[in-house]
Design an enzyme around this catalytic site. Structure first.
Site: not given
Length: 331
Positions: A158, A262
């Protein structure tokens, strides 16, 4: 006569000494040939685990993240609830942690691939790129090679967001790329080719101004492209809205296989439909390797253990033959 006997004795002694020396030399040579002390030949090292079949498997990965990482009781509980043993399980490690060898081994014995989420908290990526942490990285990579089991590795995930210390507020794209490449090079030098390098940005929906292309290390440094993204009550409600904009951007610079590393869905009347939407799209899209559900309450209440409707939806969709395979027998 004494002179004659003395000469004979000396000749016999010389022959005996010569024979001993020759035999001793043969012993040393043979010992060296089998890897003994002083030998030139050594035992051949065991080849690194071949991850080729796992990079492009015939089936889809169906994974999970549970509290504690490789907490096998929770992994088995999720398998019982959803009707399908996870074959992909995430383990979170800080950049200063030792490699979680025992957890990776336990997951492998279960039939699951460990995804190591390597997080460089409070470690400037420019320092990693500059080699200031090479001793640690070499030790970590050597441990990965010594265990010699397959892992997927996501470093500084991320990175296109601003919420982590390695994110856009503190790290430039060039620093991120340089750090990733430096780590990859060290692992290669250590012979740790049993790693599937999984570059994992957040979905771009809320991060339109950040170029994920500038953060991409290049195909020679990446095996899989991961994505992290969640069905939230205030955000995108469908796979098309949540993941496709990111996939569209990714496809402008790489054709590497995709994996949703995720994801989760917040509690609502829509959650069962969203889980069905998620797994149906993963099963039908040829460019997607699979998905891992984040079954932990964190930034949202993603855990579905007590949501019977969500579990039923998961079980129905996961029942497809497409999902689930034993990584130990993948070919």
């Amino acid at each position: 006569m004494r002179t004659k006997y003395l000469v004979t004795f000396l000749l016999v002694l010389a022959l005996a000494f010569t024979e001993f020396a020759v035999l001793r030399r043969v012993d040393i040579t043979v010992a060296g040939a089998v890897g003994g002390p002083g030998g030139a030949a050594a035992e051949e090292p065991v080849p690194a685990y071949d991850v080729t079949a796992l990079k492009a498997p015939k089936g889809r990965y169906l994974g999970v993240t549970v509290a504690g990482g490789a907490e096998m009781e929770l992994v088995r509980k999720f398998a019982a609830e959803t009707g399908k043993p996870p074959n992909l399980v995430a383990i979170f490690e800080s950049f200063d942690d030792r490699f979680a060898a025992s957890e990776v081994r336990e997951l492998h014995n279960y039939g699951a691939l460990a995804v190591i989420r390597w997080e460089p908290y409070d470690v400037p990526l420019r320092d990693i790129a500059a080699g200031k942490h090479d001793a640690y990285v070499k030790e970590f990579a050597a441990a990965v090679r010594t265990l010699n089991l397959p892992i997927a590795l996501t470093f500084a995930h991320e990175m296109n967001g601003h919420w982590y210390s390695w994110g856009t507020k503190q790290t430039r794209a060039a620093e991120y790329v340089a750090a990733w490449r430096h780590l990859h090079d060290i692992f290669t030098q250590q012979g740790a080719t049993n790693v599937i390098w999984t570059w994992t940005p957040n979905v771009v929906n809320y991060l339109r101004k950040v170029s994920i292309r500038a953060l991409y290390p290049g195909d020679e440094y990446v095996d899989w492209v991961g994505m992290d993204g969640y069905y939230t009550n205030r955000g995108p409600k469908t796979f098309q809205d949540l993941f496709v904009p990111t996939i569209t951007q990714i496809r402008t610079f790489t054709r590497r296989p995709l994996l949703i590393v995720e994801t989760g869905a917040e509690p609502s009347s829509r959650r069962p439909a969203q889980i069905t939407d998620l797994l149906t799209n993963v099963a039908r899209r040829k460019d997607l390797l699979g998905v891992a559900y984040f079954n932990i309450n964190g930034s949202g209440k993603w855990n579905i253990d007590r949501d019977d409707a969500a579990l039923r939806a998961f079980r129905r969709s996961a029942a497809k033959d497409t999902f689930g395979f034993d990584i130990r027998t993948a070919k």
